[in-house]
Structures are given as structure tokens and as C-alpha cells.
Design a protein around this motif. Structure first.
Motif, PDB file in Angstrom:
ATOM      1  N   TYR A  55       0.587  -2.000   0.058  1.00 10.89           N
ATOM      2  CA  TYR A  55      -0.665  -0.148  -0.615  1.00 10.89           C
ATOM      3  C   TYR A  55       0.725   1.307   0.031  1.00 10.89           C
ATOM      4  CZ  TYR A  55      -3.221  -2.855   1.649  1.00 10.89           C
ATOM      5  OH  TYR A  55      -4.526  -4.437   1.483  1.00 10.89           O
ATOM      6  N   SER A  56       0.415   2.538  -0.228  1.00 14.99           N
ATOM      7  CA  SER A  56       0.867   3.620   0.376  1.00 14.99           C
ATOM      8  C   SER A  56       0.378   4.579   1.279  1.00 14.99           C
ATOM      9  CB  SER A  56       0.446   4.343  -1.671  1.00 14.99           C
ATOM     10  OG  SER A  56      -0.790   4.999  -1.609  1.00 14.99           O
ATOM     11  N   ALA A  57       0.942   5.552   2.135  1.00 14.86           N
ATOM     12  CA  ALA A  57       0.400   5.983   2.911  1.00 14.86           C
ATOM     13  C   ALA A  57      -1.151   6.777   2.109  1.00 14.86           C
ATOM     14  CB  ALA A  57       1.774   7.496   3.314  1.00 14.86           C
ATOM     15  N   THR A 115       0.945  10.622   6.758  1.00 14.66           N
ATOM     16  CA  THR A 115       1.916  10.586   7.358  1.00 14.66           C
ATOM     17  C   THR A 115       2.764   9.430   7.485  1.00 14.66           C
ATOM     18  OG1 THR A 115       0.893   9.854   9.584  1.00 14.66           O
ATOM     19  CG2 THR A 115       1.075  12.971   8.287  1.00 14.66           C
ATOM     20  N   LEU A 116       2.969   8.179   7.262  1.00 11.56           N
ATOM     21  CA  LEU A 116       3.322   6.798   7.563  1.00 11.56           C
ATOM     22  C   LEU A 116       4.480   7.090   6.963  1.00 11.56           C
ATOM     23  CD1 LEU A 116       0.841   4.215   7.759  1.00 11.56           C
ATOM     24  CD2 LEU A 116       1.813   5.267  10.017  1.00 11.56           C
ATOM     25  N   VAL A 117       5.437   6.896   7.589  1.00 11.77           N
ATOM     26  CA  VAL A 117       7.006   6.927   7.066  1.00 11.77           C
ATOM     27  C   VAL A 117       7.343   5.564   6.190  1.00 11.77           C
ATOM     28  CG1 VAL A 117       8.174   8.317   8.154  1.00 11.77           C
ATOM     29  CG2 VAL A 117       8.378   5.606   8.681  1.00 11.77           C
ATOM     30  N   SER A 118       7.956   5.174   5.162  1.00 10.72           N
ATOM     31  CA  SER A 118       8.102   3.982   4.059  1.00 10.72           C
ATOM     32  C   SER A 118       8.814   3.244   5.159  1.00 10.72           C
ATOM     33  CB  SER A 118       9.109   4.773   3.049  1.00 10.72           C
ATOM     34  OG  SER A 118       8.081   5.746   2.181  1.00 10.72           O
ATOM     35  N   ASP A 119       8.127   2.060   4.833  1.00 10.49           N
ATOM     36  CA  ASP A 119       8.771   0.850   5.661  1.00 10.49           C
ATOM     37  C   ASP A 119       7.727  -0.359   5.726  1.00 10.49           C
ATOM     38  OD1 ASP A 119      10.524  -0.313   8.204  1.00 10.49           O
ATOM     39  OD2 ASP A 119       9.650   1.119   9.341  1.00 10.49           O
ATOM     40  N   ARG A 144       4.144  -3.869   3.829  1.00  5.40           N
ATOM     41  CA  ARG A 144       5.320  -2.966   2.223  1.00  5.40           C
ATOM     42  C   ARG A 144       4.220  -1.879   2.511  1.00  5.40           C
ATOM     43  NH1 ARG A 144      10.113  -1.832   3.764  1.00  5.40           N
ATOM     44  NH2 ARG A 144      10.192   0.049   3.207  1.00  5.40           N
ATOM     45  N   ILE A 145       4.586  -0.647   3.137  1.00  2.88           N
ATOM     46  CA  ILE A 145       3.741   0.535   3.017  1.00  2.88           C
ATOM     47  C   ILE A 145       4.126   1.612   2.867  1.00  2.88           C
ATOM     48  CG2 ILE A 145       1.916   2.862   4.041  1.00  2.88           C
ATOM     49  CD1 ILE A 145       1.127   0.361   6.113  1.00  2.88           C
ATOM     50  N   GLU A 146       4.218   2.034   1.577  1.00  2.02           N
ATOM     51  CA  GLU A 146       5.725   3.123   0.669  1.00  2.02           C
ATOM     52  C   GLU A 146       4.875   4.497   1.187  1.00  2.02           C
ATOM     53  OE1 GLU A 146       8.753   3.195   0.359  1.00  2.02           O
ATOM     54  OE2 GLU A 146       8.691   0.814  -0.176  1.00  2.02           O
ATOM     55  N   LEU A 656     -10.892   8.932  20.375  1.00  2.00           N
ATOM     56  CA  LEU A 656     -10.899   8.155  22.688  1.00  2.00           C
ATOM     57  C   LEU A 656      -9.903   8.736  23.135  1.00  2.00           C
ATOM     58  CD1 LEU A 656     -10.883   4.387  21.643  1.00  2.00           C
ATOM     59  CD2 LEU A 656     -12.774   5.592  21.489  1.00  2.00           C
ATOM     60  N   SER A 657      -8.487   9.365  23.179  1.00  2.00           N
ATOM     61  CA  SER A 657      -8.195  10.086  23.862  1.00  2.00           C
ATOM     62  C   SER A 657      -7.525  10.653  22.775  1.00  2.00           C
ATOM     63  CB  SER A 657      -7.448   8.851  24.519  1.00  2.00           C
ATOM     64  OG  SER A 657      -6.540   9.458  25.452  1.00  2.00           O
ATOM     65  N   VAL A 658      -7.117  12.087  23.634  1.00  2.00           N
ATOM     66  CA  VAL A 658      -5.993  13.422  23.170  1.00  2.00           C
ATOM     67  C   VAL A 658      -4.781  12.369  22.051  1.00  2.00           C
ATOM     68  CG1 VAL A 658      -4.715  14.318  25.158  1.00  2.00           C
ATOM     69  CG2 VAL A 658      -5.389  15.957  23.034  1.00  2.00           C
ATOM     70  N   PHE A 659      -4.123  11.335  23.256  1.00  2.00           N
ATOM     71  CA  PHE A 659      -2.780  10.332  22.563  1.00  2.00           C
ATOM     72  C   PHE A 659      -3.160  10.376  21.148  1.00  2.00           C
ATOM     73  CE2 PHE A 659      -2.014  10.572  27.080  1.00  2.00           C
ATOM     74  CZ  PHE A 659      -1.273  10.804  27.692  1.00  2.00           C
ATOM     75  N   GLU A 660      -4.253   9.817  21.111  1.00  2.00           N
ATOM     76  CA  GLU A 660      -4.365   9.351  19.516  1.00  2.00           C
ATOM     77  C   GLU A 660      -4.199   9.974  18.303  1.00  2.00           C
ATOM     78  OE1 GLU A 660      -8.058   6.975  19.349  1.00  2.00           O
ATOM     79  OE2 GLU A 660      -7.830   5.629  20.879  1.00  2.00           O
ATOM     80  N   VAL A 661      -4.205  11.538  18.953  1.00  2.00           N
ATOM     81  CA  VAL A 661      -3.880  12.768  17.702  1.00  2.00           C
ATOM     82  C   VAL A 661      -2.368  12.787  17.435  1.00  2.00           C
ATOM     83  CG1 VAL A 661      -5.659  13.667  19.001  1.00  2.00           C
ATOM     84  CG2 VAL A 661      -3.207  14.469  19.082  1.00  2.00           C
ATOM     85  N   PHE A 662      -1.652  12.177  17.950  1.00  2.00           N
ATOM     86  CA  PHE A 662       0.125  11.874  18.262  1.00  2.00           C
ATOM     87  C   PHE A 662       0.158  10.648  16.854  1.00  2.00           C
ATOM     88  CE2 PHE A 662       0.215  13.883  21.770  1.00  2.00           C
ATOM     89  CZ  PHE A 662       1.651  14.842  22.099  1.00  2.00           C
ATOM     90  N   ILE A 663      -0.535   9.643  17.016  1.00  2.00           N
ATOM     91  CA  ILE A 663      -0.384   8.592  15.897  1.00  2.00           C
ATOM     92  C   ILE A 663      -0.287   8.177  14.519  1.00  2.00           C
ATOM     93  CG2 ILE A 663      -1.415   5.440  15.593  1.00  2.00           C
ATOM     94  CD1 ILE A 663      -2.524   5.405  17.681  1.00  2.00           C
ATOM     95  N   GLY A 664      -0.037   7.792  13.898  1.00  2.00           N
ATOM     96  CA  GLY A 664       1.202   8.343  12.492  1.00  2.00           C
ATOM     97  C   GLY A 664       1.487  10.291  12.437  1.00  2.00           C
ATOM     98  N   ARG A 665       1.274  11.016  12.879  1.00  2.00           N
ATOM     99  CA  ARG A 665       1.161  12.614  12.369  1.00  2.00           C
ATOM    100  C   ARG A 665       2.584  12.773  13.328  1.00  2.00           C
ATOM    101  NH1 ARG A 665      -4.051  11.409  13.867  1.00  2.00           N
ATOM    102  NH2 ARG A 665      -5.451  11.579  11.825  1.00  2.00           N
ATOM    103  N   THR A 666       4.003  12.967  14.593  1.00  2.00           N
ATOM    104  CA  THR A 666       4.808  13.219  14.876  1.00  2.00           C
ATOM    105  C   THR A 666       5.493  12.379  14.648  1.00  2.00           C
ATOM    106  OG1 THR A 666       3.713  12.818  16.991  1.00  2.00           O
ATOM    107  CG2 THR A 666       3.036  14.665  16.119  1.00  2.00           C
TER     108      THR A 666
END
Length: 843
Positions: A55-57, A115-119, A144-146, A656-666
Motif C-alpha cells: 500500500y501507499s500511505a 504521514t506514515l513513513v516508508s517501512d 510494505r507501506i510506501e 478516544l483520547s488526546v493521545f491518539e492525535v499523535f499516531i502517525g502524525r508526529t
């Protein structure tokens, strides 16, 4: 089952499934223990069929989940909730879906952050109950996500075949080639002929080609060795007392030596031949004073015993075992001596390709024109036409989406991969009947692998796994009640839970915390994300002397208690080295990324055309100056390292939580734990003892991380991350970085954030899969002017055939002239998996 009578040269076989020659009492007891073990610890298997191998990001993963009973493969597993996750190499959960299982299957989708990095990421799926056992039993597949902005390879310089890429890499690792030997049955025994399997692997765990010989300690050649398929092979030898043996072989330009296992002076050798489509031959011999007298061979497939063959009259124990009535899968044969101790063991694969169900694709034409309609009916072939089956289907452009024809599918996974130890290279190869050497290659695989669902030793010793995770027919919420002012003091109390779902549905349940304060709610049917309130009712108890009340009154809630919900941590990640072969699809991935880039350009162009210009509006009131909302009281810094404006974030599901805004973005900020007990680790922030957690600030005041977990996301304005010099003003407290949360105007910090006798939280419900979009070209619309170059034409999970009624589907071809593949995976109601692929051309 068969009744077998052992004779020196001739064995009579009677095909009567599940009947036995009477085994010794010790073996009978062992079989009873096995049946009890499997009845109590019902194994479960999960398989995930998804639309593409890479997949691609920003892409969406469309998937169908299959949950089966681990023995019968029928849709009778007690669990009804499957967790599907995408996991990054650092162990972060990129996305998670809670899938409700109905009739053994459930559908979902995952919108990947752009925003996912290639990996290389891991797609995995499991039930709560599966967590009591080895995590190797989870469904796990590398994805594989590019990221199109930063691919992991130079798309302009993608060339070379699989062999070329691996050969170049392996030149640097010749000293790391590993050669292992596997005597058939378990041991080499002096004086007895033995088949010895071997496997040569490189540093990536994949098979490599070697050629050489086995010699004794005098240098005399005993046998030649040469790998066949996937670095495996076998040879025959008869160990001699006092002799030692070694293998000498060449890999590339290197010459290496590896010693063979030392032969035992006494013991047992089990020999099996599995080349006939009708029979498996078995022989057990003893030497060095040992005897097969009083011993028994036990055979089973997935824990269902189909054979007990006792020895007699001191002759070699032999059998000719017909396959006709056996289920397909990995069969384990174990020889138990007269004391009931396992002495030799071998697994073979019972190959029954003629008994596999066959799906039929009716109505599929060989060629279609662009933007033409495809009507398709999926039906089981004659033998299974009246039965019920559940299936999923993907239709993809073969020039952009290239499946590895020998990767795991639902057939190879359920019947083989999920039941044996170790990673299997190209498991689909052994199920492709066009591969002429697949039968001997499959036997070599069985020689060098091992059964992994249970061990006889554990069964004999009544060794059972600890059950720390219960079967989940629905969601579970566990926690503890303690004294609010003395958190170490447990409180035994009634506990209630009330949930309000997005559609207004209200539900409630009640349980009781035990003497240690622990409580558990199970089988919660949360159909959609719900606001949940857990409370301890005010029981107004008085002491016998009529003195001080045991509980502080607070209306209907006992305000003297504190409720803490257990963190439902995801299982630990087991990440091996990424195989060098992962690079071989670079050319295909580059083509796919180019197509994905074009799709995004087309969508962006049409998005501009879709903008509606509103009439001018007269806005009265004070004009907000640019940047004013980011100047909050208590802010002691000028510029953060990173800032997340919550309302501006694109979200596909509710946070569900303010912590989830960080996932894949920072980048550099890792979310650990799970809701409602998240935490953060900021890369580069550490102390002498290692990584530490950040300091949390709420509207300028220092608070505990648990405090942040309780804040509804819709009350958060923005979140700042401070590292380096930005965090130094907080001294040693800021060594792990600083996370500053600011609420929207009017959302002040008040006592509602400090729960007493009550705990509010947002709990995710069963995920409701989105509908895969397929354009309708039967009528001309203005929106259809855009070019259609979709790599996935169609996806659908949850399809069903029943009593002669096919699963029907329709879709339109795109503007791409290419070859397309229809891929169907599914399982019948009696637990037999199937795969069907066909192609059509669009010109």
C-alpha cells in the motif's frame, strides 16, 4: 480410523475412521488427557484476507477476517471479537479495528495515515483468548507501506530479479550461512539406517543453495548432500559406533564444515514415506537393547487422534496407513514405549487436493471494454453447491498489484502454516499442483519443521497454560475499586456500568468487586462508540456500633472510592529481521506508487472544481487576531517543537483520547499503552537510566498522565510538544520532554476531571466497515468526467453462498486497458478453506 495389525513384512489395514486397536492403559490415559485439554483450551485460528499485498500511505486496507475453531476449522470458535492491528517496527499501533464476528467472519477497513513513513509494517489479528498461548499463533503478515513523498528506494533505478538482489546481498553474509540437521524421528541411533533432513539458511532466514558431502572421522564419504527447494534436502545414513560425522559444503566461494548430531548407542528410529497419494508407510525400529514391544504409535491431525498402532511379537513396528478417510492437514505420529514415554516423532502432510472445495465464477467474460459492467455470480462447484460458504473477493489491476503466487492464503494458512513451528518460505508453493516437485519438497519441509500446537510432555504432566485472558463473546472491561484517599486500600463494592451509544441507545450492567477490589464486566455488546460511566453505588452502610459511616454520601455515588480501569495492552511485537526478498517487489511497488500518485492528482484537481464559492457574509463582532488562540494563559514558551491543532486534523474515526492525535502524525513521538492508559515516549528524551516519560501540562498546570487520559478530545484546542532547549525551563522534570495540552475557551479545568466514585470514558464499539466505492457508469454524470485509474476495481467481504444461491456482485471496469485478477478466498460451513483466481482483460 483404521485397525492395523503389525507383521514383519505385511500390514493389513481396515479403514474405519476413529476406531482403534486397544492401546496400553498408559496411552489410553494420555489420549483422554489430550481430549480433555483440547475441550477446555479450545484452540482458535484467525485469518485475514486483504485486497492488496502492499500500500501507499493514505491508502485504505480493505479486509475480511475469518475466525475458526482450531481443530475443525468450523465457525464454532467461542470468541466473537477479533482485534486487527497495523503495527510499526518500533512497536507502535498505527491502527486498530475491533471486528465483530458473525458466522465465523467479519469485515473492516483501515485508512492509513498519509504521514506514515516508508517501512515494512505488520498486519496481525488475534482474539483475547489466543493471548493465553504463544503469540506465534496470531495471524501475522508483513505489509510494505510506501510514502510517495519519501519512498524507500529509487524508483528511477528499480531493476534486477529476486535472485540477483539476494545473490548480491548474500555475498556479504557467506559466513552466516546456517546448516541444520534433522534426523527423522528425532535421533540418530548406532546401527540403524536413518533419513536425515537438512536445511541451509542465510542471515535473512531464507533458504540458500549448497552442495557438498557427509563424511566420517576418517574422511570416508558417507553421502552426498545438495539442496533442492528452499534450501532443504535429505540423505540416508547408518551411523557406526565410535564414529563421528561432519558435512563439508561450498556456498559461493566459501568452504564450510558443520558436525552432525552425535548418534546414540541405543534408542528408536521412526521412518515414514509419504510419496503415494493413497498411503503413508510407517516403520519404528529399536537398537542397543531397546525394544518396540509394548509400544504404541499414536497419530493425530490437529489434535484429533485417528490412529493407535500397538507393537507385538518383538518385530519392527510397521504400518501402511491409508489417507482416504483422513482430514487434510499436518499429521503428527509419535511412538510411545511400553512405559508410555514418547521416544520418536515425525510429522507428515496429509495432502487431499481432490477433496478441497472448488468455487466457480459464473458470468465472467474473457474481455471487457473500458467502463463496462461486470456481472459475476460466485458459486460452489457441484459437490458443494448446496452447502453454505462464506467468502471475500478482490478485483485488482495485475500490472499494478502483483500478488506473490506462493505466499500464504487461507488454504495454506489454515491447513499448514498455523500448525507447525518456524517461518515457512513460500507456503503457497506446496499447494500449487503445477509445481511438479511439490510433494517431495513438502515432505522435506515436514522433516525440518515441528508440530507446535501442544507437546505430549505437557499433556502427560497435566501442564496447562495459565488463563489470563478470557473468551470474549463481546467487549470486556476490568478494573479495581480502591479508597479514594488511600489508593492502596481495596474496596469491596457493587459496580455499575452505563453506556450511551452514538445513536442514543442506552445499556447498563452490574457486577461486584471482590475482596481485593477487582471487578470485571464481560460480554458487553457495544455496537458503536459509547460514552461509558462506571460507578460505585452509595450503599450508606453503618458500623455495628452506629458510629462513623463507612461511606461518604454523594447522592447515588459513593464518593469515597476511586475507580481505575485496567490497561488493555496490545501483545508485545515479535519482529524478526526483514527478509532481503522484501526488496524484490520494488519494481511492482514503483509502478503501483506511480498509479497512486496519478489517482491523488486527479482527485486533487477535481476537488478544486468541487469548491463552492459562497456569497459574501457580513460578520459582526470582534475580529480575532491571527495567532491569538495560541496565546494561552500559563504558556511560558514562545514556540513549541511541534504543535497539533486538533480541529484541523483529518480523522477517519473518533479519537478516544488526546493521545491518539499523535499516531502517525508526529515523527519521534511514540504512543505506548492502550486506551484508557496511554502514555508517550519522545525520541531523544532520556535520563541515565534510559527513556523516560514526558512531563504533562494542562492549561499551564502540571498534571498526572492519567489526568490527560480522562479529557474528552472535543474539549482540546491544541497540543504542544517541547523538547531540547524548549523543555529546559522545567528542569529535570522536563528531561523526558514536555507535552502541553490546552483546552478550548470555556473548557476550564474543574472537579469533573477528578472522578470520585465514578469514571467516565469513551469506549470503542465494534467497527462498522465502510462500503467500498464503485462508480456506476450506467448513466452519464458530471462527476464521471474524471479519469478512472483505480488499482482495486472491487472489494467485498461478508459474501455468502447457501443452498444453491450464489453470491452475486457487480462493478464497472475503469479507464485502464490491462489484465485484472479476481481473487476469491473463503471457507465452507464444514471448515474447508478454498481459493479461486481468474483473470479478464480490459481493452
Amino acid at each position: 480410523m483404521f485397525k492395523l495389525k503389525a507383521k514383519p513384512l505385511l500390514v493389513l489395514c481396515i479403514c474405519v475412521l476413529f476406531s482403534f486397536l486397544t492401546p496400553p492403559a498408559s496411552v489410553s490415559d494420555l489420549i483422554e488427557k489430550l481430549e480433555a485439554y483440547l475441550a477446555y483450551y479450545t484452540p482458535e485460528k484467525v485469518y485475514v484476507h486483504h485486497d492488496k499485498p502492499y500500500y501507499s500511505a493514505g491508502d485504505t486496507i480493505w479486509f475480511a477476517t475469518y475466525l475458526t475453531h482450531g481443530i475443525s476449522h468450523m465457525a464454532s470458535a467461542p470468541s466473537k471479537l477479533v482485534y486487527v492491528e497495523v503495527v510499526s517496527t518500533d512497536g507502535s499501533i498505527v491502527a486498530k479495528r475491533d471486528i465483530f464476528i458473525k458466522e465465523g467472519t467479519g469485515s473492516g477497513d483501515i485508512a492509513l495515515p498519509d504521514t506514515l513513513v516508508s517501512d515494512t509494517y505488520q498486519l496481525r489479528a488475534y482474539t483475547s483468548f489466543m493471548r493465553n498461548f504463544d503469540p506465534d499463533f496470531f495471524f501475522q503478515r508483513e505489509l510494505r507501506i510506501e510514502n510517495m513523498q519519501s519512498p524507500s528506494f529509487d524508483e528511477a533505478d528499480v531493476s534486477g530479479s529476486t535472485a540477483q538482489l539476494r545473490s548480491e546481498e548474500m555475498k556479504n553474509y557467506s559466513d552466516l550461512v546456517r546448516l541444520q540437521f534433522f534426523p527423522e524421528g528425532g535421533d540418530l541411533v548406532e546401527g540403524l539406517w536413518s533419513t536425515v533432513g537438512f536445511k541451509a539458511t542465510g542471515p535473512d532466514g531464507k533458504g540458500v543453495e549448497i552442495e557438498g558431502e557427509v563424511s566420517d572421522n576418517t574422511g570416508k564419504k558417507i553421502a552426498d548432500i545438495k539442496t533442492t527447494r528452499f534450501g532443504m534436502g535429505k540423505f540416508l545414513m547408518q551411523p557406526v559406533a565410535g564414529e563421528s560425522y561432519k558435512a563439508t559444503f561450498k556456498f559461493g566461494m566459501e568452504k564450510m564444515q558443520v558436525p552432525l548430531p552425535t548418534a546414540k548407542p541405543s534408542g528408536y528410529v521412526m521412518t515414514m514415506t509419504n510419496v503415494s497419494p493413497k498411503y503413508v508407510t510407517l516403520k519404528v525400529e529399536a537398537a542397543g537393547g531397546e525394544s518396540t514391544d509394548g509400544g504404541t504409535v499414536v497419530g493425530h491431525v490437529r489434535g484429533v487422534v485417528f490412529l493407535t498402532l500397538p507393537a507385538s511379537d518383538g518385530q519392527p513396528l510397521q504400518g501402511l496407513i491409508p489417507k482416504e478417510n483422513l482430514p487434510e492437514g499436518v499429521a503428527q505420529f509419535t511412538f510411545f514405549d511400553k512405559k508410555g514415554q514418547p521416544q520418536a516423532e515425525r510429522i507428515v502432510y496429509i495432502d487431499q487436493p481432490d477433496k478441497r472445495p472448488v468455487a466457480r465464477l459464473d458470468g465472467l467474460q474473457a474481455t471487457y471494454k473500458k467502463r463496462s459492467k461486470v456481472d459475476l455470480a460466485i458459486m460452489m462447484a457441484e459437490a458443494d453447491a448446496a452447502s453454505t460458504s462464506h467468502l471475500s473477493v478482490a478485483v485488482v489491476d495485475k500490472t499494478k498489484v502483483q500478488f506473490d503466487p506462493h505466499s500464504d492464503d487461507i488454504v495454506s494458512y489454515l491447513l499448514m502454516t498455523s500448525d507447525i513451528k518456524g517461518d515457512i518460505e513460500n507456503p503457497g508453493y506446496y499447494f500449487d499442483e503445477d509445481n511438479k516437485d511439490r510433494v517431495p519438497a513438502l515432505d522435506n519441509l515436514m522433516l525440518t519443521q515441528g508440530w507446535r500446537r501442544f507437546t505430549w510432555k505437557d499433556i502427560m504432566e497435566d501442564k496447562k497454560p495459565d488463563i489470563n485472558h478470557l473468551v470474549e463473546p463481546g467487549f470486556s472491561i476490568a478494573g479495581r475499586v480502591t479508597d479514594f484517599f488511600f489508593p492502596s486500600k481495596p474496596v469491596k463494592s457493587k459496580v455499575t456500568i452505563t453506556g450511551t451509544e452514538a445513536d442514543g441507545d442506552l445499556w447498563s450492567a452490574e457486577t461486584e468487586a471482590d475482596d481485593d477490589g477487582y471487578f470485571l464486566f464481560t460480554a458487553l455488546d457495544i455496537d458503536d462508540t459509547a460514552r461509558v460511566v462506571i460507578q460505585t453505588p452509595n450503599e450508606k452502610k453503618m458500623s455495628k456500633k452506629g458510629g462513623k459511616k463507612d461511606f461518604v454520601e454523594g447522592g447515588n455515588v459513593n464518593l469515597a472510592t476511586k475507580i481505575v480501569v485496567n490497561e488493555t495492552k496490545s501483545p508485545e511485537i515479535k519482529y524478526g529481521e526483514m527478509a532481503v526478498e522484501e526488496l524484490v517487489s520494488s519494481k511492482a511497488i514503483a509502478a503501483y506508487l506511480e498509479e497512486a500518485r496519478k489517482v491523488k492528482e486527479i482527485e486533487a484537481a477535481f476537488a478544486k472544481q468541487d469548491v463552492v464559492i459562497l456569497d459574501e457574509l457580513q460578520v459582526e463582532g470582534e475580529r480575532v487576531r491571527t495567532g491569538e488562540r495560541f496565546n494561552k494563559p500559563g504558556m511560558t514558551y514562545k514556540k513549541p517543537t511541534r504543535r497539533l491543532d486538533v480541529d484541523s486534523l483529518t480523522r477517519t474515526t473518533q479519537f478516544l483520547s488526546v493521545f491518539e492525535v499523535f499516531i502517525g502524525r508526529t515523527p519521534g513521538v511514540r504512543v505506548v499503552g492502550s486506551y484508557p492508559n496511554y502514555d508517550l515516549i519522545i525520541r531523544g528524551a532520556s535520563s541515565l537510566t534510559g527513556s523516560i516519560n514526558p512531563l504533562y501540562i494542562l492549561n499551564g498546570s502540571i498534571v498526572d498522565v492519567s489526568f490527560i487520559n480522562t479529557i474528552p478530545v472535543d474539549r482540546v484546542d491544541f497540543v504542544d510538544v517541547l523538547t531540547g532547549t524548549g523543555a529546559t525551563m522545567y528542569g529535570s522534570m522536563g528531561a523526558g520532554g514536555v507535552v502541553a495540552v490546552y483546552l478550548k475557551d470555556g473548557s476550564e479545568v474543574d472537579e469533573s476531571f477528578v472522578p470520585k466514585g465514578s469514571l467516565g470514558m469513551i469506549h470503542p464499539g465494534f467497527y462498522h466497515a465502510r462500503e467500498f466505492y464503485t462508480p456506476d457508469y450506467s448513466t452519464k454524470k458530471e462527476s464521471q468526467v474524471r479519469t478512472d485509474i483505480r488499482p482495486t476495481l472491487y472489494w467485498k467481504g461478508g459474501l455468502k453462498t447457501a443452498e444453491g444461491v450464489p453470491a452475486k456482485l457487480e462493478f464497472y471496469t475503469s479507464d485502464v486497458a490491462s489484465t485484472f485478477e479476481v481473487r476469491v478466498e473463503g471457507i465452507t460451513e464444514d471448515g474447508r478453506p478454498f481459493v479461486k483466481t481468474e483473470e479478464f482483460v480490459v481493452n
